[in-house]
Design a protein around this motif. Sequence first.
Motif, PDB file in Angstrom:
ATOM      1  N   ILE A 242     -10.089   1.603   0.104  1.00 21.87           N
ATOM      2  CA  ILE A 242      -9.482   0.643   0.915  1.00 21.87           C
ATOM      3  C   ILE A 242      -8.219   1.049   1.710  1.00 21.87           C
ATOM      4  O   ILE A 242      -7.796   0.819   3.044  1.00 21.87           O
ATOM      5  CB  ILE A 242      -8.845  -0.642  -0.268  1.00 21.87           C
ATOM      6  N   SER A 243      -7.454   2.018   1.238  1.00 19.27           N
ATOM      7  CA  SER A 243      -6.320   2.654   2.203  1.00 19.27           C
ATOM      8  C   SER A 243      -6.777   3.162   3.285  1.00 19.27           C
ATOM      9  O   SER A 243      -6.223   3.139   4.227  1.00 19.27           O
ATOM     10  CB  SER A 243      -5.606   3.609   1.125  1.00 19.27           C
ATOM     11  N   MET A 244      -7.872   4.068   3.151  1.00 16.22           N
ATOM     12  CA  MET A 244      -8.519   4.654   4.373  1.00 16.22           C
ATOM     13  C   MET A 244      -8.814   3.683   5.369  1.00 16.22           C
ATOM     14  O   MET A 244      -8.746   3.850   6.465  1.00 16.22           O
ATOM     15  CB  MET A 244      -9.486   5.574   3.855  1.00 16.22           C
ATOM     16  N   LEU A 245      -9.507   2.582   4.796  1.00 19.24           N
ATOM     17  CA  LEU A 245     -10.109   1.658   5.783  1.00 19.24           C
ATOM     18  C   LEU A 245      -9.372   1.040   6.514  1.00 19.24           C
ATOM     19  O   LEU A 245      -9.458   0.606   7.652  1.00 19.24           O
ATOM     20  CB  LEU A 245     -11.135   0.813   4.841  1.00 19.24           C
ATOM     21  N   VAL A 246      -8.106   0.659   5.842  1.00 17.50           N
ATOM     22  CA  VAL A 246      -6.985   0.029   6.490  1.00 17.50           C
ATOM     23  C   VAL A 246      -6.504   0.697   7.670  1.00 17.50           C
ATOM     24  O   VAL A 246      -6.058   0.197   8.674  1.00 17.50           O
ATOM     25  CB  VAL A 246      -5.853  -0.423   5.490  1.00 17.50           C
ATOM     26  N   GLU A 247      -6.422   2.110   7.174  1.00 19.30           N
ATOM     27  CA  GLU A 247      -5.883   2.760   8.369  1.00 19.30           C
ATOM     28  C   GLU A 247      -6.854   3.196   9.486  1.00 19.30           C
ATOM     29  O   GLU A 247      -6.361   3.151  10.735  1.00 19.30           O
ATOM     30  CB  GLU A 247      -5.504   4.251   7.820  1.00 19.30           C
ATOM     31  N   ALA A 248      -7.972   3.116   9.015  1.00 24.04           N
ATOM     32  CA  ALA A 248      -8.968   3.205  10.048  1.00 24.04           C
ATOM     33  C   ALA A 248      -9.294   2.316  11.052  1.00 24.04           C
ATOM     34  O   ALA A 248      -9.666   2.160  12.125  1.00 24.04           O
ATOM     35  CB  ALA A 248     -10.616   3.717   9.400  1.00 24.04           C
TER      36      ALA A 248
END
Length: 162
Positions: free
Chosen positions: A150-156
Amino acid sequence: MAVTTDIVQAWWRPKTVIARHLQRPKSEPFALSLLVAFLLLAFVSLWPALSRQAVLQPEVPMVQRLVAAGLALLASIPFWYLLAALSRWTAEIFGGQGSYYSARMALFSALLAVAPGLLLQGLVAGMIGPGRQFDLVVILVGLGFLWIWISMLVEAERGDAG
């Protein structure tokens, strides 16, 4: 940077890891290599549990168990691509500005980052077997994966990264 460094750093700063990956030129082979590395480590993580099962149920040989597990993991590749697309569609509903490539990179990077947890999970399954300890490791690995993904997806999905 080395993928092993990315794995360690993803547990503490997942947004930094995915931002670095998305600054690179788009490369589907690189994205697929992250998924394949995860699948390879997931396959290795299954060995202790499969070995335990082969001892407890010797009528099914270890080689047969390994081949079945390997084929099942290979067959899961379309699922991971579909899951990345679903996450992209969901993020778009919430105003995400990323791309399908960035969603794939977020998912595949998160999967690879959680691979050491899968190796621990496999050791617990093989050495201790089912029980509270195994359940605890599964929950911790699952929560770790969700947090990283989720953290990576938010940044992406910020849009300027991918």
